[in-house]
Design a protein around this motif. Structure first.
Motif, PDB file in Angstrom:
ATOM      1  N   GLU A 233      53.582  -3.183  29.452  1.00  0.00           N
ATOM      2  CA  GLU A 233      54.226  -3.181  28.132  1.00  0.00           C
ATOM      3  C   GLU A 233      55.279  -2.078  28.135  1.00  0.00           C
ATOM      4  N   ALA A 234      56.092  -2.054  27.075  1.00  0.00           N
ATOM      5  CA  ALA A 234      57.182  -1.070  27.034  1.00  0.00           C
ATOM      6  C   ALA A 234      56.640   0.357  27.134  1.00  0.00           C
ATOM      7  N   LYS A 235      55.434   0.585  26.577  1.00  0.00           N
ATOM      8  CA  LYS A 235      54.918   1.968  26.566  1.00  0.00           C
ATOM      9  C   LYS A 235      54.491   2.426  27.965  1.00  0.00           C
ATOM     10  N   ASP A 236      54.295   1.466  28.885  1.00  0.00           N
ATOM     11  CA  ASP A 236      53.883   1.843  30.246  1.00  0.00           C
ATOM     12  C   ASP A 236      55.050   2.296  31.107  1.00  0.00           C
ATOM     13  N   LEU A 237      56.279   2.067  30.610  1.00  0.00           N
ATOM     14  CA  LEU A 237      57.446   2.386  31.452  1.00  0.00           C
ATOM     15  C   LEU A 237      57.681   3.888  31.493  1.00  0.00           C
ATOM     16  N   TRP A 238      58.138   4.358  32.649  1.00  0.00           N
ATOM     17  CA  TRP A 238      58.445   5.783  32.779  1.00  0.00           C
ATOM     18  C   TRP A 238      59.748   6.110  32.063  1.00  0.00           C
ATOM     19  N   SER A 239      59.877   7.381  31.706  1.00  0.00           N
ATOM     20  CA  SER A 239      61.157   7.812  31.133  1.00  0.00           C
ATOM     21  C   SER A 239      62.235   7.673  32.197  1.00  0.00           C
ATOM     22  N   LEU A 240      63.459   7.529  31.729  1.00  0.00           N
ATOM     23  CA  LEU A 240      64.572   7.403  32.671  1.00  0.00           C
ATOM     24  C   LEU A 240      64.848   8.774  33.281  1.00  0.00           C
ATOM     25  N   ASN A 241      65.177   8.795  34.573  1.00  0.00           N
ATOM     26  CA  ASN A 241      65.539  10.074  35.190  1.00  0.00           C
ATOM     27  C   ASN A 241      66.719  10.677  34.444  1.00  0.00           C
ATOM     28  N   LYS A 242      66.653  11.988  34.265  1.00  0.00           N
ATOM     29  CA  LYS A 242      67.707  12.676  33.516  1.00  0.00           C
ATOM     30  C   LYS A 242      69.080  12.326  34.077  1.00  0.00           C
ATOM     31  N   ARG A 243      69.155  12.287  35.431  1.00  0.00           N
ATOM     32  CA  ARG A 243      70.483  12.095  36.056  1.00  0.00           C
ATOM     33  C   ARG A 243      71.043  10.691  35.840  1.00  0.00           C
ATOM     34  N   ASP A 244      70.173   9.719  35.433  1.00  0.00           N
ATOM     35  CA  ASP A 244      70.663   8.356  35.192  1.00  0.00           C
ATOM     36  C   ASP A 244      70.858   8.079  33.709  1.00  0.00           C
ATOM     37  N   SER A 245      70.549   9.064  32.851  1.00  0.00           N
ATOM     38  CA  SER A 245      70.572   8.782  31.416  1.00  0.00           C
ATOM     39  C   SER A 245      71.998   8.863  30.874  1.00  0.00           C
ATOM     40  N   SER A 246      72.218   8.193  29.745  1.00  0.00           N
ATOM     41  CA  SER A 246      73.556   8.186  29.121  1.00  0.00           C
ATOM     42  C   SER A 246      74.038   9.602  28.844  1.00  0.00           C
ATOM     43  N   LEU A 247      73.097  10.486  28.545  1.00  0.00           N
ATOM     44  CA  LEU A 247      73.440  11.858  28.176  1.00  0.00           C
ATOM     45  C   LEU A 247      74.307  12.523  29.246  1.00  0.00           C
ATOM     46  N   LEU A 248      73.993  12.250  30.529  1.00  0.00           N
ATOM     47  CA  LEU A 248      74.761  12.872  31.612  1.00  0.00           C
ATOM     48  C   LEU A 248      75.836  11.938  32.161  1.00  0.00           C
ATOM     49  N   VAL A 249      75.507  10.641  32.242  1.00  0.00           N
ATOM     50  CA  VAL A 249      76.387   9.706  32.945  1.00  0.00           C
ATOM     51  C   VAL A 249      77.673   9.434  32.172  1.00  0.00           C
ATOM     52  N   VAL A 250      77.547   9.198  30.841  1.00  0.00           N
ATOM     53  CA  VAL A 250      78.734   8.802  30.071  1.00  0.00           C
ATOM     54  C   VAL A 250      79.759   9.935  30.021  1.00  0.00           C
TER      55      VAL A 250
END
Length: 1584
Positions: A233-250
């Motif tokens: 389910e969605a809750k089982d998914l891991w958080s996105l790696n910081k380096r792949d997140s929109s916060l850093l990439v965009v």
């Protein structure tokens, strides 16, 4: 080397090393090469590695026990090395001179160990938890130390005592320390202090995974296990790696893009190219100063700039992408280069292995070494390839994130002119399609250089092997490329054609399902079924053609390697008699040809992908280069001043090319005042508000707004969120303030109606709110925001007059909640003007007058004229509002309707005088009506809940939940479904298909075995005499394989098409025979989905998956057969390998299937949120919520990537494991070949090992295909489910067929008749008993829900009796077929009732619209909700007579009687006039008359009129009534009447109440009885 080692220690001794059964390396080689190799590696890598660590500092790690041990062992190793060095010096003093190598090596090794120890600490301080560099170093050190380890033991065992005791001891000490270091290196350090992994509730284990875990993707195993145990389910998914997140990439991409833009503005270059710009879409300019309708710009605006003109350089988006993501991608490219080089090692090893089996008396260990080397290189290749893929996919993922982020941010700030050139759909396409193209391209982008490299290397080795005859093979490959290209082009053309048929079929299906009730009532199912099947047949014909092409292309793809090998070998042996084809040449060439196959196939694909991506690149670059709104155009300083809003000499335009929309605006609004802006439609009122918001481009002048702004747009913008979130709009919740806001905006009564109060989820664009409710929510949002300045753009036009008054008094007006705030109100409501402080009159973009109400009246200018135009209508409007309320309260004391504004629905006819009055007024105010269009009171136009036809009455909870939830399967697909599909294909055919695949594999094996026999001729020197037969049989077997491939893939395609036809036909047949109740409880979308998505999967996706699956399965199977037949021992290994394979496969399939589902579910919110943002961008900017929305979008993208990322990794995880099994197969095939060397000939060894080298790929694909097969076969299950729903009674019952002239009299009898809608619900009609003689006219009346419509449905058996019978002319209708019954009755179906005033009003709106279209650019649409007479798209004639049973003459006669003849004969196409979907191109009245024409054409003895005349104006109504009276004079007529005057002259009237007969007699008798009927007649004003 002699200088270093001295004459006593030789560097290389062949007899001691290679040509012996106990090989050993000389001491000099051990001390030099083996000792220096790890050292050279570490010193070479260190500078780069230290620079990398310096740049990527993750914070330091606390010193742990493990770290201390590593450091101590490192220092110990340094000490051990230097002990050796000092011992050598000691020996020198003793007079034993040693060779220089004894000084050099300990020194080098000691220094290297110090470097390693330094690295251990340096890594700890930079937060490295697991070091790959050091792992490889310790691993190399250990590998190199194994040889001296063995040789020292060998020497010691051959001599009585150890000669050099100290060096002997130090070496074993050194060896054990290296082993410890390697073991410690496999474990992880703790995460660095203050790292995000510590705070994250569900961190991705990748960030803390060790080097080995990263290389083998072991860290993913936990998710694979979890996915196997239960659906993820969605809750089982891991958080996105910081380096792949929109916060850093965009920001990374945006920084580079801004640099590019800055560069472009700095350096203009002389331009010689054409600049192309898209013209604004017609009608897009909804404001003054756009193109008028008849002078729109040219089709395409191409501006050719002469060479002298300098144009600004276009900023390059590609370069920005390269700079942002290139470096990371290059790491993947480096892996790819390594992998390409290693690929060519195995064919060379195969050559050595074959030559090893050919030679007699060579040492055994050669073979074992080769076998393990083959395994090791294959394993290394696997690890490196998957690392390359991981880097490429992650780059692709970041590209998509960054592109979506950049487009989203841009879309919030582009100018209105730019917005016109890109529609919302286009921008969403940029995000979905174009960003996806980049993502797909990165995966294969490296093939651009890698494919040519592989081709060159392969050709080089082939040339070495076979000389120039290779060119013949290459020629065949090159010739096959255009063939494949041609097939691809043709297939694409067929796909386009097939899509058109599919669209046509879905469109027709959706019409049929929407009008299914009409089809059932008229017994027209067969005609429409044939129409659908005709389209389906065309669709399948195209599919069949595609299948022919597919079979050809499969043949080309499968036979290519064979044809290449055949031509090459044939040319090779025939060119020169001395050329002998031996095993070594043949099988090494084959494995090289197999390597060649991949790049040659990939290259055209990559090139076409690049072409597509370059188009996407241009589109994205064009969008990102649009002009942006100038944030400084409105001064926002919060200075205390008397004026809240000031505009000085303002001149504004919507776009730089457009003419100005506002000229010379001077406006001063003092603090806390209420200013009304008035003017005609299109005079520029909304533009003025937009200018104050900074939405327009300021050409000259100054604008200043003090403090924060709240904005209420003309068309309310509602988010898809809860009602409360829409009002709070990001502000913190304050209970008391919130309650006051709801009260002021008249929202409290609405909350009681909404199912979840203020937590009700509002659909996209506020779909489940009426127009007025939306406007009030928009006002509530503004009020709650507590801003300083309120800009209200005509918020009162969408609400009823009484609500508008409430809102003005409680909210906007002097005594309202906003009293004391600065308010600028655009309005048409004249009644409010006396209460405002100032009035601004706008005429054609200029402020002509300004002042208070009284002042302007005195001036007698534009304002006074405006008042005259509006006042009379406003009076009517107010009047209507109050009157409605009074009338309705009298009418329905007990029938309180659900929505407080819905009371106009069941009003009786308004008396004649009122109608006349309204008509006169509409004549007086004819000229100025266009202006009032926006302010019309829209109580008819808002989305209303009409009393639903009883069929859909919501029942109380319990067994009667109306819409059933859709069930979906989770977990594994049952075997039964596969069997169902096999049955649909045909069991015999399924067996034949498998048999053909078996034959094709057999032919392939046969050809290769023959080749191995041919190569063995070389050993017996019989090459020449058998040459022709060898080439001939080899060719025959290969061609047979090609033909079999073609036949088998073609048979499979035929089987699949047959199955698709059968499954669709069953589904269609069942849906036409499904009872009406099914369609009432199932959303149509759900049924359409079965016909579109699921049938598409069965038509297209499933066949290709099955094809690939069977192909890979038989390839894998034939590999096993070949290896087992050549080395039977191999059979022992198959079982454990197969077990591991199935084990891994089950884990993967379960997990990846669920990840795919989660990914597709999380994708649509990105786009829906985006299109919502684009439509509401001005509100978002006004409330300054820009950054919050960017965050929301980023969150949605990250959520989507959160399920996409594990999906990529699951493929890598699988790849490494499955390829490991493949590598084991290679290892065992080679090992057993070495073991059975004496029994095997070189040809068989070559055959079995080259097959083993191929198996890896097909094993990997087989798992993927199994997974796809499972997700696609679900479609069969879903279609099957809907093909087996309960059907209604048979259409025709042979032994109960009534006579052809039945019913001749038209007598109808109900005997104790009861009916309910569905099992478990209450009875709708209870124990009806009545008898109607032929030719009687019966009116049926009663309140909504009394069971009137149900009664007619019973006659048609759309509802089956719960008890009792209906008899027509002595025939019980329950015993005959449905078509026999329904074709003998006629119904004119239901239309929503309208009061005369509504009709009058609608007519006025329509005439106004027509005038308006001519007079102004600004349109306002009136929505009229209806449940109309159903027409289908097709000719008029088809709508009247789908079976073609009547002559043209009869059709014209029917049209004449239904007063349509004139209309139809005036049409150029006459009877073949095309009706659009739902009859949109005819008026409602005409549609109703067409239904009448249908009835006249059928001319049955029994006619049922269901509220037939409600949508028609009174004149037409009279026509219909007279037609029915004359044409159906001798028929039995049942009329469900809402307008009592139509049935006052009927034979009898039946009054129903709560499903029972309340009264049944002649109208005059009923009136004299003074019962229910009398009450109704009195209300209608037809009796005193």
């Amino acid at each position: 080397m002699e200088r270093l080692c001295g004459p006593e220690l030789p560097f290389w001794v062949a007899n001691q090393t290679i040509h012996t059964d106990r090989p050993d390396l000389p001491v000099c080689f051990q001390l030099s090469v083996l000792s220096w190799l790890p050292c050279i590696y570490l010193w070479a890598v260190s500078p780069v590695y230290l620079f990398f660590l310096h740049r990527n500092n993750k914070g330091y790690i606390m010193m742990s026990i493990m770290n201390r041990f590593k450091t101590v062992f490192g220092l110990a190793l340094w000490i051990v090395s230097w002990v050796d060095l000092f011992y050598t010096f000691h020996e020198l003093q003793q007079g034993h001179t040693q060779a220089p190598i004894y000084f050099v090596t300990p020194l080098v090794v000691g220094m290297t160990m110090l470097l390693a120890t330094f690295l251990i600490q340096f890594e700890r301080l930079h937060g490295v938890q697991s070091s790959g560099v050091l792992f490889i170093f310790w691993f190399l050190s250990l590998l190199c130390a194994i040889v001296p380890f063995r040789s020292k033991i060998l020497q010691a065992s051959s001599q009585s005592e150890v000669a050099d005791k100290l060096r002997f001891a130090t070496f074993y000490f050194y060896f054990s320390l290296v082993v410890f270091e390697l073991i410690l290196c496999c474990f992880n350090e703790k995460p660095p202090l203050f790292s995000s992994t510590v705070t994250d509730p569900n961190p991705c284990p990748e960030s803390t995974a060790g080097f080995l875990s990263t290389m083998t993707f072991w860290w993913f195993t936990s998710m694979a296990v979890k996915g196997y145990k239960m659906p993820l389910e969605a809750k089982d998914l891991w958080s996105l790696n910081k380096r792949d997140s929109s916060l850093l990439v965009v920001p990374q991409l945006l920084r580079e893009w801004e640099k590019e833009q800055a560069k472009a503005t700095r350096e203009p270059i002389p331009s010689s190219q054409a600049v192309y710009s898209k013209p604004p879409p017609e009608g897009a300019n909804n404001h003054v100063g756009g193109f008028a309708a008849d002078e729109s710009g040219p089709e395409e605006v191409e501006v050719l700039l002469s060479k002298q003109n300098a144009a600004p350089r276009q900023p390059s988006f590609l370069w920005a992408l390269v700079k942002a993501f290139g470096p990371y991608f290059l790491i993947g490219s480096a892996y790819k280069l390594l992998q390409d080089l290693i690929t060519f090692v195995n064919p060379q090893l195969l050559r050595l292995l074959i030559s090893f089996t050919e030679q007699k008396g060579v040492p055994e260990w050669w073979g074992y070494a080769l076998a393990f080397l083959m395994f090791f290189t294959a394993f290394l290749q696997t690890l490196i390839l998957h690392q390359h893929f991981q880097y490429c996919f992650v780059t692709g993922m970041r590209l998509r994130t960054a592109i979506i982020g950049a487009i989203y941010r841009k879309s919030l700030i582009i100018t209105n002119a730019a917005k016109r050139s890109s529609t919302v759909g286009e921008i969403v396409n940029l995000m979905s399609v174009d960003a996806q193209r980049f993502m797909d391209l990165t995966t294969f982008l490296n093939m651009l250089w890698s494919a040519p490299l592989q081709i060159i290397l392969a050709l080089y080795f082939l040339w070495q092997n076979l000389g120039p005859s290779v060119l013949a093979g290459v020629a065949v490959m090159v010739l096959l490329i255009p063939l494949n290209a041609a097939i691809a082009m043709k297939t694409r053309a067929y796909q386009v054609e097939q899509m058109q048929y599919k669209d046509a079929r879905i469109k027709l299906m959706s019409e049929i399902l929407n009008g299914i009730k009409v089809l059932k009532l008229y017994a027209w199912e067969n005609s429409f079924k044939e129409k659908v099947l005709a389209i389906r047949q065309k669709e399948l014909d195209v599919l069949r053609k595609t299948a022919y092409l597919g079979a050809l292309s499969t043949m080309a793809w499968t036979s290519a390697p064979f044809l290449v090998a055949l031509t090459t070998f044939a040319v090779y042996v025939t060119v020169d008699e001395n050329n002998v084809l031996d095993a070594e040449r043949a099988f090494v060439s084959l494995s090289l040809f197999n390597i060649l196959r991949f790049p040659l196939n990939m290259l055209p694909q990559v090139i076409s992908s690049i072409v597509q991506a370059s188009v996407s690149l241009k589109r994205i670059q064009h969008f990102l280069s649009h002009d942006e709104l100038n944030p400084d155009s409105v001064e926002r300083k919060n200075i205390s001043s008397d004026y809240s809003v000031t505009v000085v000499n303002g001149k504004f335009t919507w776009g730089k090319e457009d003419s100005p929309a506002l000229h010379n605006i001077n406006l001063m609004v003092s603090q806390g005042s209420l200013v009304a802006v008035v003017g005609h439609v299109g005079s520029g009122k909304s533009s003025l508000i937009a200018a104050l918001l900074g939405e327009m481009e300021k050409l000259e002048g100054d604008v200043a707004v003090r403090g924060s702004v709240a904005y209420v747009p003309q068309q309310a913008w509602i988010q898809n969120a809860t009602l409360r979130d829409n009002i709070l709009f990001g502000k913190p919740f304050n209970e008391q303030r919130y309650r006051c806001v709801l009260e002021a905006c008249a929202l409290t009564p609405d909350l009681e109606v909404l199912p979840g109060g203020d937590t009700t989820e509002i659909g996209e664009k506020g779909i489940n709110l009426s127009g007025g409710q939306r406007q009030r929510v928009s006002l509530a949002r503004a009020l709650y925001s507590e801003a300083d300045v309120y800009l209200l753009d005509d918020p009162l036009s969408a609400v009823d007059a009484n609500v508008a008054k409430h809102i003005f008094d409680n909210l906007i007006g002097p005594q309202g909640a906003l009293g004391g705030k600065t308010r600028i109100l655009v309005t048409h409501g004249i009644s409010f003007l006396p209460q405002v402080d100032n009035i601004v009159v706008v005429v054609e973009g200029r402020v002509t007058e300004m002042g208070s109400y009284q002042e302007l009246l005195k001036q007698n200018g534009a304002f006074a004229e405006f008042l005259r135009n509006y006042s009379i209508e406003d009076i009517i409007e107010e009047d209507e509002a109050t009157e409605d309320l009074i009338e309705d309260e009298e009418l329905f004391p007990e029938d309180a309707l659900s929505n407080h504004a819905d009371m106009v629905d069941n009003e009786p006819v308004v008396n004649e005088t009122k109608r006349q009055f309204i008509r006169q007024i509409s004549v007086i105010s004819g000229d100025s009506e266009a202006a009032r269009l926006r302010s019309v009171r829209r109580h008819v136009c808002t989305q209303r809940k009409h009393p639903e036809p009883p069929l859909e009455k919501k029942q109380p909870a319990g067994p009667g939940k109306l819409i059933q939830t859709e069930t979906s399967e989770t977990g594994r697909v049952k075997m039964k479904v596969f069997l169902e599909y096999a049955k649909a294909v045909g069991l015999l055919l399924s067996v034949i298909i498998c048999f053909l695949y078996g034959c094709q594999s057999a032919a392939a094996i046969g050809a290769n075995i023959w080749l191995s026999q041919w190569t063995n001729d070389a050993l017996q020197n019989q090459t020449q005499e058998r040459l022709n037969i060898r080439v001939g049989v080899y060719a025959a077997l290969g061609i047979a394989q090609g033909v079999l491939v073609m036949i088998s893939s073609f048979t499979l395609a035929m089987g699949n098409i047959g199955a698709a036809r059968k499954l669709h036909a069953n589904l269609l047949d069942n849906k036409f025979r499904t009872p009406q109740s099914f369609f009432d409880t199932t959303p149509i979308g759900r049924v359409i989905n079965r016909f579109s998505k699921d049938i598409y999967v069965i038509d297209e996706a499933l066949p290709s998956t099955v094809l690939m699956f069977l192909g890979t399965f038989f390839t894998s199977l034939s590999t096993m057969i070949v290896i087992v037949s050549s080395t039977p021992v191999f059979a022992v290994v198959i079982a454990p390998l197969a077990f591991i394979y199935i084990f891994v496969q089950r884990f993967y399939v379960a997990t990846s299937r669920q990840l795919k589902r989660l990914e597709s579910v999380s994708r649509s919110p990105i786009y829906s949120h985006f299109s919502e943002t684009v439509t509401g961008s001005s509100s978002i900017r006004a409330y300054n919520r820009h950054s919050a929305f960017v965050l929301m979008s980023d969150m949605r993208v990250d959520d989507n990537q959160k399920s996409y990322y594990p999906g990529i990794v699951s493929n890598r995880w699988l790849g490494v494991r499955i390829e490991f099994i493949g590598n084991c197969i290679v290892l065992f095939a080679a090992l057993f070949a070495v073991i059975g060397k004496d029994r095997l000939n070189p040809g068989l060894v070559g055959l079995s090992v080259s097959y083993a080298l191929l198996v890896t790929m097909s094993l990997n694909w087989m798992v993927r295909m199994t997974s796809d097969l499972e997700s696609n076969i679900v479609a069969v299950e879903r279609v099957k489910e809907y093909s087996e729903t309960k059907t209604e009674a048979p259409w025709e019952v042979e032994d109960k067929k009534p006579d052809s002239d039945w019913p001749s009299q038209g007598n109808v009898e109900f005997q104790d008749y009861s009916v309910r809608y569905r099992e478990g619900l209450d009875l709708v009609l209870r124990n009806l008993t009545l008898s109607v003689k032929g030719g009687e006219k019966i009116g049926i009346v009663g309140r909504t829900g009394a069971g009137k419509s149900s009664m007619t449905l019973c006659l048609f058996r759309l509802l089956e009796a719960a008890s009792g019978d209906i008899t027509i002319d002595g025939v019980k209708i329950s015993e005959i077929g449905l078509h026999d019954l329904r074709s003998k009755l006629t119904i004119i179906p239901q239309v929503t009732q309208r009061t005369a005033r509504q009709l009058q009003y609608i007519r006025r709106c329509v005439s106004k619209l027509e005038r308006n279209l001519k007079s102004s650019e600004s349109l306002y649409f009136v929505v009229v909700p209806q449940q109309e007479p159903v027409l289908f798209s097709g000719s008029l004639r088809m709508n009247l007579d789908p079976f073609g049973r009547y002559s043209d003459e009869e059709v014209w006669k029917a049209l004449e009687h239904s007063h349509l003849r004139k209309f139809v004969s005036n049409q150029p196409a006459s009877l073949e006039l095309e009706c659009s979907e739902g009859g949109e191109n005819l008026s409602v009245g005409q549609r109703q008359l067409l239904c009448l024409a249908r009835a006249l054409l059928r001319k049955t003895r029994i006619l049922i009129l269901d509220e037939a005349t409600a949508a028609i104006d009174l004149e037409t109504d009279d026509l219909i009534q007279s037609t029915i009276r004359t044409q159906f004079e001798d028929c039995t007529v049942f009329t469900i009447a809402h307008r009592l005057n139509t049935i006052m002259d009927y034979t009898r009237v039946l009054v129903l109440d709560k499903g029972q007969i309340a009264e049944f007699d002649t109208p005059s008798n009923l009136i004299s009885q003074r019962g229910i009927f009398y009450g109704m007649v009195k209300d209608a004003g037809l009796a005193q």
